[in-house]
Write a protein that holds these residues in place. Structure first.
Motif, PDB file in Angstrom:
ATOM      1  N   GLY A  57      44.272  48.633  30.623  1.00  0.00           N
ATOM      2  CA  GLY A  57      43.077  49.562  30.949  1.00  0.00           C
ATOM      3  C   GLY A  57      42.812  49.688  32.567  1.00  0.00           C
ATOM      4  N   ARG A  58      43.829  49.221  33.345  1.00  0.00           N
ATOM      5  CA  ARG A  58      43.486  49.389  34.601  1.00  0.00           C
ATOM      6  C   ARG A  58      44.353  50.913  35.291  1.00  0.00           C
ATOM      7  NH1 ARG A  58      41.050  45.508  32.651  1.00  0.00           N
ATOM      8  NH2 ARG A  58      40.011  44.184  34.192  1.00  0.00           N
ATOM      9  N   ILE A  59      45.393  50.988  34.882  1.00  0.00           N
ATOM     10  CA  ILE A  59      46.508  52.123  35.063  1.00  0.00           C
ATOM     11  C   ILE A  59      47.023  52.796  34.002  1.00  0.00           C
ATOM     12  CG2 ILE A  59      47.208  51.109  37.254  1.00  0.00           C
ATOM     13  CD1 ILE A  59      49.931  50.283  35.852  1.00  0.00           C
ATOM     14  N   THR A  60      47.631  53.711  34.255  1.00  0.00           N
ATOM     15  CA  THR A  60      48.266  54.375  33.046  1.00  0.00           C
ATOM     16  C   THR A  60      49.714  54.086  33.137  1.00  0.00           C
ATOM     17  OG1 THR A  60      46.784  56.259  32.871  1.00  0.00           O
ATOM     18  CG2 THR A  60      48.840  56.542  31.700  1.00  0.00           C
ATOM     19  N   PRO A  61      50.241  53.197  32.415  1.00  0.00           N
ATOM     20  CA  PRO A  61      51.827  52.800  32.180  1.00  0.00           C
ATOM     21  C   PRO A  61      52.620  54.110  32.041  1.00  0.00           C
ATOM     22  CG  PRO A  61      50.417  51.132  31.132  1.00  0.00           C
ATOM     23  CD  PRO A  61      49.672  52.504  31.362  1.00  0.00           C
ATOM     24  N   GLU A  62      53.874  53.866  32.690  1.00  0.00           N
ATOM     25  CA  GLU A  62      54.965  54.849  32.073  1.00  0.00           C
ATOM     26  C   GLU A  62      55.340  54.350  30.766  1.00  0.00           C
ATOM     27  OE1 GLU A  62      56.461  57.381  33.470  1.00  0.00           O
ATOM     28  OE2 GLU A  62      54.733  57.162  35.380  1.00  0.00           O
ATOM     29  N   PRO A  63      55.106  55.475  29.670  1.00  0.00           N
ATOM     30  CA  PRO A  63      55.782  55.273  28.292  1.00  0.00           C
ATOM     31  C   PRO A  63      56.831  54.373  28.317  1.00  0.00           C
ATOM     32  CG  PRO A  63      54.951  57.522  28.508  1.00  0.00           C
ATOM     33  CD  PRO A  63      55.153  56.697  29.907  1.00  0.00           C
ATOM     34  N   GLY A  64      56.757  53.064  27.130  1.00  0.00           N
ATOM     35  CA  GLY A  64      57.786  52.277  27.051  1.00  0.00           C
ATOM     36  C   GLY A  64      58.367  51.649  28.250  1.00  0.00           C
ATOM     37  N   GLU A  65      57.552  51.499  29.353  1.00  0.00           N
ATOM     38  CA  GLU A  65      58.049  50.719  30.531  1.00  0.00           C
ATOM     39  C   GLU A  65      56.767  49.663  31.041  1.00  0.00           C
ATOM     40  OE1 GLU A  65      59.721  52.939  33.541  1.00  0.00           O
ATOM     41  OE2 GLU A  65      61.409  53.426  32.253  1.00  0.00           O
ATOM     42  N   GLU A  66      55.803  49.206  29.847  1.00  0.00           N
ATOM     43  CA  GLU A  66      54.753  48.619  30.407  1.00  0.00           C
ATOM     44  C   GLU A  66      55.044  47.410  31.352  1.00  0.00           C
ATOM     45  OE1 GLU A  66      55.383  50.000  27.570  1.00  0.00           O
ATOM     46  OE2 GLU A  66      53.527  51.219  27.069  1.00  0.00           O
ATOM     47  N   ASN A  67      56.068  46.645  30.977  1.00  0.00           N
ATOM     48  CA  ASN A  67      56.222  45.281  31.848  1.00  0.00           C
ATOM     49  C   ASN A  67      57.609  45.528  33.084  1.00  0.00           C
ATOM     50  OD1 ASN A  67      55.346  43.808  28.905  1.00  0.00           O
ATOM     51  ND2 ASN A  67      54.309  43.343  30.853  1.00  0.00           N
ATOM     52  N   LYS A  68      57.412  46.781  33.348  1.00  0.00           N
ATOM     53  CA  LYS A  68      58.578  46.958  34.479  1.00  0.00           C
ATOM     54  C   LYS A  68      57.920  47.171  35.743  1.00  0.00           C
ATOM     55  CE  LYS A  68      61.872  47.955  31.493  1.00  0.00           C
ATOM     56  NZ  LYS A  68      63.082  47.421  31.466  1.00  0.00           N
ATOM     57  N   ILE A  69      58.586  46.920  36.711  1.00  0.00           N
ATOM     58  CA  ILE A  69      58.233  46.609  38.184  1.00  0.00           C
ATOM     59  C   ILE A  69      57.238  47.756  38.690  1.00  0.00           C
ATOM     60  CG2 ILE A  69      60.241  47.685  39.399  1.00  0.00           C
ATOM     61  CD1 ILE A  69      59.834  45.287  41.542  1.00  0.00           C
ATOM     62  N   GLY A  70      57.693  48.959  38.337  1.00  0.00           N
ATOM     63  CA  GLY A  70      56.953  50.064  38.890  1.00  0.00           C
ATOM     64  C   GLY A  70      55.436  50.146  38.457  1.00  0.00           C
ATOM     65  N   ASN A  71      55.224  49.502  37.357  1.00  0.00           N
ATOM     66  CA  ASN A  71      53.923  49.706  36.803  1.00  0.00           C
ATOM     67  C   ASN A  71      53.144  48.500  37.325  1.00  0.00           C
ATOM     68  OD1 ASN A  71      53.557  51.972  34.996  1.00  0.00           O
ATOM     69  ND2 ASN A  71      54.796  50.564  33.350  1.00  0.00           N
ATOM     70  N   ALA A  72      53.999  47.520  37.545  1.00  0.00           N
ATOM     71  CA  ALA A  72      53.380  46.231  38.402  1.00  0.00           C
ATOM     72  C   ALA A  72      53.059  46.651  39.834  1.00  0.00           C
ATOM     73  CB  ALA A  72      54.350  44.970  38.397  1.00  0.00           C
ATOM     74  N   VAL A  73      53.820  47.380  40.325  1.00  0.00           N
ATOM     75  CA  VAL A  73      53.271  47.836  41.602  1.00  0.00           C
ATOM     76  C   VAL A  73      52.264  48.772  41.500  1.00  0.00           C
ATOM     77  CG1 VAL A  73      54.327  49.221  43.624  1.00  0.00           C
ATOM     78  CG2 VAL A  73      55.687  47.803  42.670  1.00  0.00           C
ATOM     79  N   ARG A  74      52.145  49.735  40.699  1.00  0.00           N
ATOM     80  CA  ARG A  74      51.161  50.595  40.412  1.00  0.00           C
ATOM     81  C   ARG A  74      49.514  49.617  40.362  1.00  0.00           C
ATOM     82  NH1 ARG A  74      54.785  53.068  37.157  1.00  0.00           N
ATOM     83  NH2 ARG A  74      55.461  55.053  37.790  1.00  0.00           N
ATOM     84  N   TYR A  75      49.808  48.492  39.511  1.00  0.00           N
ATOM     85  CA  TYR A  75      48.556  47.688  39.281  1.00  0.00           C
ATOM     86  C   TYR A  75      48.375  47.108  40.700  1.00  0.00           C
ATOM     87  CZ  TYR A  75      45.695  43.858  38.197  1.00  0.00           C
ATOM     88  OH  TYR A  75      44.609  42.932  38.287  1.00  0.00           O
ATOM     89  N   ALA A  76      49.231  46.619  41.127  1.00  0.00           N
ATOM     90  CA  ALA A  76      49.045  45.877  42.821  1.00  0.00           C
ATOM     91  C   ALA A  76      48.159  46.903  43.602  1.00  0.00           C
ATOM     92  CB  ALA A  76      50.349  45.449  43.164  1.00  0.00           C
ATOM     93  N   ASP A  77      48.695  47.911  43.551  1.00  0.00           N
ATOM     94  CA  ASP A  77      48.224  49.371  44.463  1.00  0.00           C
ATOM     95  C   ASP A  77      46.842  49.383  43.854  1.00  0.00           C
ATOM     96  OD1 ASP A  77      48.387  51.576  46.350  1.00  0.00           O
ATOM     97  OD2 ASP A  77      47.867  52.580  44.686  1.00  0.00           O
ATOM     98  N   TYR A  78      46.511  49.484  42.744  1.00  0.00           N
ATOM     99  CA  TYR A  78      45.088  49.488  42.180  1.00  0.00           C
ATOM    100  C   TYR A  78      44.163  48.530  42.726  1.00  0.00           C
ATOM    101  CZ  TYR A  78      41.430  48.732  38.747  1.00  0.00           C
ATOM    102  OH  TYR A  78      40.290  48.504  38.046  1.00  0.00           O
ATOM    103  N   ALA A  79      44.660  47.285  42.540  1.00  0.00           N
ATOM    104  CA  ALA A  79      43.799  46.153  42.979  1.00  0.00           C
ATOM    105  C   ALA A  79      43.741  46.008  44.393  1.00  0.00           C
ATOM    106  CB  ALA A  79      44.293  44.699  42.403  1.00  0.00           C
ATOM    107  N   ILE A  80      44.677  46.352  45.236  1.00  0.00           N
ATOM    108  CA  ILE A  80      44.668  46.320  46.612  1.00  0.00           C
ATOM    109  C   ILE A  80      43.455  47.406  47.128  1.00  0.00           C
ATOM    110  CG2 ILE A  80      45.624  46.678  48.908  1.00  0.00           C
ATOM    111  CD1 ILE A  80      48.008  45.279  47.770  1.00  0.00           C
ATOM    112  N   GLY A  81      43.627  48.593  46.434  1.00  0.00           N
ATOM    113  CA  GLY A  81      42.603  49.627  46.796  1.00  0.00           C
ATOM    114  C   GLY A  81      41.232  49.408  46.310  1.00  0.00           C
TER     115      GLY A  81
END
Length: 299
Positions: free
Chosen positions: A93-117
């Motif tokens: 519910g924090r970011i919109t993950p890339e379809p089929g890649e919920e646990n990939k590093i790109g989405n983890a980086v997006r979440y980290a960016d969200y949390a830092i922001g």
């Protein structure tokens, strides 16, 4: 260390982590190197998310914000995020993950960016924002093996210094993580006798080129301008040109660059074994100040 210096200056020093601090002996290391206290996963009540590496980055930064708001004296804190480590878990519910890649590093980086922001939004509306320096820095990219001895492009990392008093600018000079400590001291107006080999990026020595130190497994390398010296175990050092993102063989073997690279590889362990690596054993490094001499910033 940064923490031991600030501790001597009367700062409260803390390491704030979302996981188990016994991992990799972090607790013992930090408590023996200038940190007053360690906050880890056992210190969080009702976290919004708990994964393999501990509580989420949201919990981490919420705790950091509450700690900073409660401080009644200058503080130095190291806040360590680990959300971009496998298996790349984060709350939904924090970011919109890339379809089929919920646990990939790109989405983890997006979440980290969200949390830092989100943390910086909190900080900018806090009482500590105007008198605090924030440094956001990575240790490395998602390092991948490639055709070169050293995957140089994966050592290109972000480093951001911000805070209420920071004037925006971009430093394009080739730099390394070891330059960040002296640069922070310069911004804070601190004069200190420190055994740090980095340089002040705001006042670099004249005639000295920028350089970056790269450690890749057992390979030690140093980049200066468009040349990179590479040291491999039991092999002679070799200098490459760096062109179009790759190491290219060259007949121009820069001996000075090779000597400097060997020195950066061997000096720390030699100094440690000789017990000569102590504050006070080098000449003072005087740094300039853009703030009043009696001003103390948090960091």
């Amino acid at each position: 260390t940064l923490a031991s210096l600030f501790q001597q200056e009367g700062y409260d020093t803390s390491f704030i982590y979302g996981g188990e601090s016994q991992f990799d002996n972090m607790r013992g290391f930090f408590l023996n190197n200038g940190f007053d206290r360690v906050i880890d996963e056992k210190d969080y009540k009702d976290p919004v998310f708990y994964g393999t590496w501990g509580v989420s980055d949201e919990d981490l930064f919420n705790r950091a914000d509450s700690e900073f708001k409660a401080e009644d004296k200058p503080f130095f804190a190291l806040v360590f995020t680990s959300s971009n480590h496998p298996p790349h878990e984060f709350p939904s519910g924090r970011i919109t993950p890339e379809p089929g890649e919920e646990n990939k590093i790109g989405n983890a980086v997006r979440y980290a960016d969200y949390a830092i922001g989100r943390f910086f939004e909190q900080a900018q509306n806090s009482s500590y924002w105007e008198n605090t320096l924030f440094l956001v820095v990575a240790d490395h990219d998602d390092v991948q093996a490639g055709p070169d001895l050293v995957p140089v492009e994966h050592f290109h990392i972000p480093a951001l210094i911000m805070g209420g008093r920071i004037e925006p600018q971009i430093i394009s000079r080739t730099s390394s993580q070891i330059d960040l400590g002296p640069t922070l001291f310069s911004l804070m107006g601190i004069e200190a006798d420190i055994p740090m080999p980095g340089i002040d990026l705001l006042n670099p020595p004249k005639g000295v080129s920028g350089r970056a130190i790269l450690q890749y497994g057992t390979i030690h390398a140093m980049m200066r301008d468009n040349k990179i010296a590479v040291l491999q175990p039991s092999k002679p050092g070799i200098v490459f040109d760096y062109k179009n993102g790759h190491l290219v063989a060259t007949d121009n073997q820069d001996q000075e660059l090779l000597r400097d690279t060997i020195a950066t590889a061997h000096w720390p362990s030699l100094a440690y074994k000789a017990l000569s690596y102590h504050p006070g054993s080098t000449k003072p490094h005087l740094v300039s100040s853009k703030q009043p001499p009696d001003c103390k910033s948090n960091i």
